[in-house]
Structure formats: structure tokens, C-alpha cells
Motif scaffolding. Structure first.
Motif, PDB file in Angstrom:
ATOM      1  N   PHE A  55     -45.747 -33.815 -65.503  1.00 11.90           N
ATOM      2  CA  PHE A  55     -46.326 -32.547 -65.950  1.00 11.90           C
ATOM      3  C   PHE A  55     -45.911 -31.414 -65.014  1.00 11.90           C
ATOM      4  CE2 PHE A  55     -49.879 -29.485 -66.440  1.00 11.90           C
ATOM      5  CZ  PHE A  55     -49.618 -29.130 -67.754  1.00 11.90           C
ATOM      6  N   GLY A  56     -45.793 -31.694 -63.731  1.00 10.92           N
ATOM      7  CA  GLY A  56     -45.315 -30.692 -62.780  1.00 10.92           C
ATOM      8  C   GLY A  56     -43.893 -30.246 -63.092  1.00 10.92           C
ATOM      9  N   THR A  57     -43.059 -31.191 -63.491  1.00  8.95           N
ATOM     10  CA  THR A  57     -41.696 -30.850 -63.895  1.00  8.95           C
ATOM     11  C   THR A  57     -41.714 -29.957 -65.118  1.00  8.95           C
ATOM     12  OG1 THR A  57     -40.879 -32.950 -63.023  1.00  8.95           O
ATOM     13  CG2 THR A  57     -39.464 -31.805 -64.610  1.00  8.95           C
ATOM     14  N   PHE A  58     -42.541 -30.324 -66.097  1.00 12.34           N
ATOM     15  CA  PHE A  58     -42.642 -29.518 -67.316  1.00 12.34           C
ATOM     16  C   PHE A  58     -43.124 -28.107 -67.004  1.00 12.34           C
ATOM     17  CE2 PHE A  58     -45.330 -27.800 -70.714  1.00 12.34           C
ATOM     18  CZ  PHE A  58     -44.374 -27.649 -71.695  1.00 12.34           C
ATOM     19  N   THR A  59     -44.201 -27.975 -66.233  1.00 13.05           N
ATOM     20  CA  THR A  59     -44.724 -26.641 -65.931  1.00 13.05           C
ATOM     21  C   THR A  59     -43.753 -25.836 -65.080  1.00 13.05           C
ATOM     22  OG1 THR A  59     -45.992 -27.529 -64.069  1.00 13.05           O
ATOM     23  CG2 THR A  59     -47.155 -27.275 -66.174  1.00 13.05           C
ATOM     24  N   GLY A  60     -42.968 -26.524 -64.240  1.00  9.89           N
ATOM     25  CA  GLY A  60     -41.948 -25.826 -63.462  1.00  9.89           C
ATOM     26  C   GLY A  60     -40.878 -25.216 -64.349  1.00  9.89           C
ATOM     27  N   VAL A  61     -40.446 -25.971 -65.336  1.00  9.08           N
ATOM     28  CA  VAL A  61     -39.427 -25.464 -66.266  1.00  9.08           C
ATOM     29  C   VAL A  61     -40.027 -24.404 -67.183  1.00  9.08           C
ATOM     30  CG1 VAL A  61     -37.881 -26.086 -68.171  1.00  9.08           C
ATOM     31  CG2 VAL A  61     -38.061 -27.572 -66.183  1.00  9.08           C
ATOM     32  N   ALA A  62     -41.200 -24.682 -67.743  1.00  3.43           N
ATOM     33  CA  ALA A  62     -41.834 -23.730 -68.659  1.00  3.43           C
ATOM     34  C   ALA A  62     -42.231 -22.443 -67.951  1.00  3.43           C
ATOM     35  CB  ALA A  62     -43.052 -24.368 -69.321  1.00  3.43           C
ATOM     36  N   GLY A  63     -42.555 -22.526 -66.671  1.00  9.36           N
ATOM     37  CA  GLY A  63     -42.965 -21.346 -65.915  1.00  9.36           C
ATOM     38  C   GLY A  63     -41.820 -20.571 -65.297  1.00  9.36           C
ATOM     39  N   SER A  64     -40.604 -21.085 -65.390  1.00  9.06           N
ATOM     40  CA  SER A  64     -39.437 -20.366 -64.870  1.00  9.06           C
ATOM     41  C   SER A  64     -39.153 -19.160 -65.766  1.00  9.06           C
ATOM     42  CB  SER A  64     -38.224 -21.292 -64.854  1.00  9.06           C
ATOM     43  OG  SER A  64     -37.782 -21.552 -66.172  1.00  9.06           O
ATOM     44  N   PRO A  65     -38.374 -18.202 -65.279  1.00  8.39           N
ATOM     45  CA  PRO A  65     -38.047 -17.047 -66.138  1.00  8.39           C
ATOM     46  C   PRO A  65     -37.423 -17.461 -67.467  1.00  8.39           C
ATOM     47  CG  PRO A  65     -37.436 -16.570 -63.876  1.00  8.39           C
ATOM     48  CD  PRO A  65     -37.864 -18.024 -63.916  1.00  8.39           C
ATOM     49  N   PHE A  66     -36.494 -18.409 -67.423  1.00 11.63           N
ATOM     50  CA  PHE A  66     -35.875 -18.881 -68.663  1.00 11.63           C
ATOM     51  C   PHE A  66     -36.908 -19.544 -69.568  1.00 11.63           C
ATOM     52  CE2 PHE A  66     -33.905 -22.362 -71.093  1.00 11.63           C
ATOM     53  CZ  PHE A  66     -33.067 -21.616 -71.901  1.00 11.63           C
ATOM     54  N   GLY A  67     -37.767 -20.374 -68.979  1.00  9.36           N
ATOM     55  CA  GLY A  67     -38.809 -21.050 -69.755  1.00  9.36           C
ATOM     56  C   GLY A  67     -39.792 -20.072 -70.369  1.00  9.36           C
ATOM     57  N   THR A  68     -40.134 -19.029 -69.618  1.00 10.60           N
ATOM     58  CA  THR A  68     -41.066 -18.023 -70.139  1.00 10.60           C
ATOM     59  C   THR A  68     -40.451 -17.280 -71.318  1.00 10.60           C
ATOM     60  OG1 THR A  68     -42.048 -17.778 -67.953  1.00 10.60           O
ATOM     61  CG2 THR A  68     -42.461 -16.012 -69.534  1.00 10.60           C
ATOM     62  N   VAL A  69     -39.196 -16.888 -71.188  1.00  4.98           N
ATOM     63  CA  VAL A  69     -38.514 -16.207 -72.296  1.00  4.98           C
ATOM     64  C   VAL A  69     -38.440 -17.133 -73.515  1.00  4.98           C
ATOM     65  CG1 VAL A  69     -36.262 -15.301 -73.071  1.00  4.98           C
ATOM     66  CG2 VAL A  69     -37.199 -14.629 -70.845  1.00  4.98           C
ATOM     67  N   LEU A  70     -38.143 -18.395 -73.273  1.00  8.66           N
ATOM     68  CA  LEU A  70     -38.075 -19.373 -74.356  1.00  8.66           C
ATOM     69  C   LEU A  70     -39.436 -19.523 -75.045  1.00  8.66           C
ATOM     70  CD1 LEU A  70     -36.047 -21.393 -75.646  1.00  8.66           C
ATOM     71  CD2 LEU A  70     -36.999 -23.112 -74.112  1.00  8.66           C
ATOM     72  N   MET A  71     -40.507 -19.604 -74.261  1.00  7.40           N
ATOM     73  CA  MET A  71     -41.844 -19.778 -74.839  1.00  7.40           C
ATOM     74  C   MET A  71     -42.315 -18.523 -75.586  1.00  7.40           C
ATOM     75  SD  MET A  71     -42.580 -22.880 -74.301  1.00  7.40           S
ATOM     76  CE  MET A  71     -44.314 -22.977 -74.656  1.00  7.40           C
ATOM     77  N   VAL A  72     -42.021 -17.343 -75.033  1.00  8.70           N
ATOM     78  CA  VAL A  72     -42.383 -16.102 -75.732  1.00  8.70           C
ATOM     79  C   VAL A  72     -41.598 -16.017 -77.042  1.00  8.70           C
ATOM     80  CG1 VAL A  72     -42.271 -13.578 -75.632  1.00  8.70           C
ATOM     81  CG2 VAL A  72     -43.101 -14.843 -73.665  1.00  8.70           C
ATOM     82  N   GLY A  73     -40.317 -16.356 -77.002  1.00 12.23           N
ATOM     83  CA  GLY A  73     -39.501 -16.341 -78.219  1.00 12.23           C
ATOM     84  C   GLY A  73     -40.008 -17.326 -79.255  1.00 12.23           C
ATOM     85  N   TRP A  74     -40.404 -18.513 -78.796  1.00 10.71           N
ATOM     86  CA  TRP A  74     -40.920 -19.502 -79.739  1.00 10.71           C
ATOM     87  C   TRP A  74     -42.252 -19.041 -80.330  1.00 10.71           C
ATOM     88  CZ3 TRP A  74     -45.024 -22.962 -80.358  1.00 10.71           C
ATOM     89  CH2 TRP A  74     -44.833 -23.921 -81.359  1.00 10.71           C
ATOM     90  N   THR A  75     -43.072 -18.368 -79.527  1.00 14.42           N
ATOM     91  CA  THR A  75     -44.342 -17.845 -80.021  1.00 14.42           C
ATOM     92  C   THR A  75     -44.104 -16.779 -81.085  1.00 14.42           C
ATOM     93  OG1 THR A  75     -45.319 -18.250 -77.844  1.00 14.42           O
ATOM     94  CG2 THR A  75     -46.556 -16.843 -79.331  1.00 14.42           C
ATOM     95  N   LEU A  76     -43.174 -15.870 -80.823  1.00 13.90           N
ATOM     96  CA  LEU A  76     -42.830 -14.841 -81.811  1.00 13.90           C
ATOM     97  C   LEU A  76     -42.292 -15.499 -83.078  1.00 13.90           C
ATOM     98  CD1 LEU A  76     -42.454 -11.847 -82.551  1.00 13.90           C
ATOM     99  CD2 LEU A  76     -40.206 -11.978 -81.476  1.00 13.90           C
ATOM    100  N   ASN A  77     -41.446 -16.474 -82.919  1.00 18.41           N
ATOM    101  CA  ASN A  77     -40.900 -17.232 -84.043  1.00 18.41           C
ATOM    102  C   ASN A  77     -42.021 -17.862 -84.873  1.00 18.41           C
ATOM    103  OD1 ASN A  77     -38.395 -18.664 -85.211  1.00 18.41           O
ATOM    104  ND2 ASN A  77     -39.782 -20.347 -84.742  1.00 18.41           N
ATOM    105  N   PHE A  78     -42.954 -18.513 -84.180  1.00 19.56           N
ATOM    106  CA  PHE A  78     -44.076 -19.177 -84.853  1.00 19.56           C
ATOM    107  C   PHE A  78     -44.919 -18.169 -85.634  1.00 19.56           C
ATOM    108  CE2 PHE A  78     -48.591 -20.244 -84.785  1.00 19.56           C
ATOM    109  CZ  PHE A  78     -48.581 -21.428 -85.516  1.00 19.56           C
ATOM    110  N   PHE A  79     -45.285 -17.053 -84.983  1.00 16.58           N
ATOM    111  CA  PHE A  79     -46.146 -16.082 -85.647  1.00 16.58           C
ATOM    112  C   PHE A  79     -45.441 -15.382 -86.805  1.00 16.58           C
ATOM    113  CE2 PHE A  79     -48.999 -15.987 -81.787  1.00 16.58           C
ATOM    114  CZ  PHE A  79     -50.072 -16.543 -82.448  1.00 16.58           C
TER     115      PHE A  79
END
Length: 130
Positions: A55-79
Motif C-alpha cells: 500500500f505504501g508503494t501504491f500511495t507513493g506512486v498515486a501521490g507523485s505529481p504524475f500519479g496526481t495528474v493521472l488520478m485527476v484526469g481519471w476523475t474528470l473522465n469518470f464524471f
């Protein structure tokens, strides 16, 4: 068959781009991207099950700048897919096919997705600081 010199099927170069056309194409693309993006959710859930190190590995990747941009993009995509899907459900009842209504609902799907994404990520980013 007689040769008329015209294309048998109109191509995208023939049509003037309109919000309704973009909305239809985006709905199909976001459906595919939602399926691909769901793998991120599966990775997160599997990392929780695998233990703190995973889980630490996952949060490290998701919390990185690239991961944050990816998650925001996926959220926009979902909505966007959600808002446009609701628009399609309304149209399935036979409502909303007037040109003005169709254009307005297409823009409303886009604006609604942006507002919902901003609300979610505003909460996530401000909640993380509290």
C-alpha cells in the motif's frame, strides 16, 4: 453501380465540429478510459490486501505529481462519462432532442464534469492538509 464522384460515406473532414459531435465521441472514449482506469482502483485495493508495504508503494506512486495528474484526469473522465450517461438516460425517455436542448445538455455535461472534479479534488487536497 454508377460513379457519382461523391464519397459513399461522409468523413469527419466534411462536417463542421460541433459540441454534440464532440460529446458523442468523448462519451465513447471515456467509457474505454474508465475501463482502463479501473485497473488503478484494482491496484489500490489489491495493495491494501497485500499489506502496508504494498500500500505504501501504491500511495507513493498515486501521490507523485504524475500519479496526481493521472488520478485527476481519471476523475474528470469518470464524471464526464457519468454526466453524459445521465444525459443519454434522459434522451432515452424521448426528451432533449431539440437542437437547442441537445447543445445545452452537451455543454452541461462538460461543465458538470469539471465542477464535480474540482469539488472532489478540492475536498481531497484541502482535507489532506487538515
Amino acid at each position: 453501380m454508377a460513379q457519382t464522384g461523391r464519397p459513399l460515406s461522409p468523413h469527419l473532414q466534411v462536417y463542421k465540429w460541433q459540441v454534440q459531435m464532440v460529446s458523442s465521441i468523448l462519451h465513447r472514449v471515456t467509457g474505454i478510459l474508465n475501463a482502463v482506469g479501473s485497473l488503478i482502483i484494482v491496484w489500490g485495493l489489491a495493495s491494501i490486501a497485500a499489506g502496508p508495504e504494498a500500500f505504501g508503494t501504491f500511495t507513493g506512486v498515486a501521490g507523485s505529481p504524475f500519479g496526481t495528474v493521472l488520478m485527476v484526469g481519471w476523475t474528470l473522465n469518470f464524471f464526464y462519462h457519468l454526466c453524459n450517461g445521465i444525459r443519454h438516460l434522459v434522451q432515452d425517455t424521448g426528451a432533449g432532442y431539440a437542437i437547442e436542448t441537445f447543445i445545452r445538455s452537451s455543454w452541461l455535461s462538460i461543465v458538470g464534469a469539471i465542477v464535480l472534479t474540482a469539488l472532489v479534488w478540492g475536498y481531497v487536497l484541502l482535507g489532506a492538509q487538515a
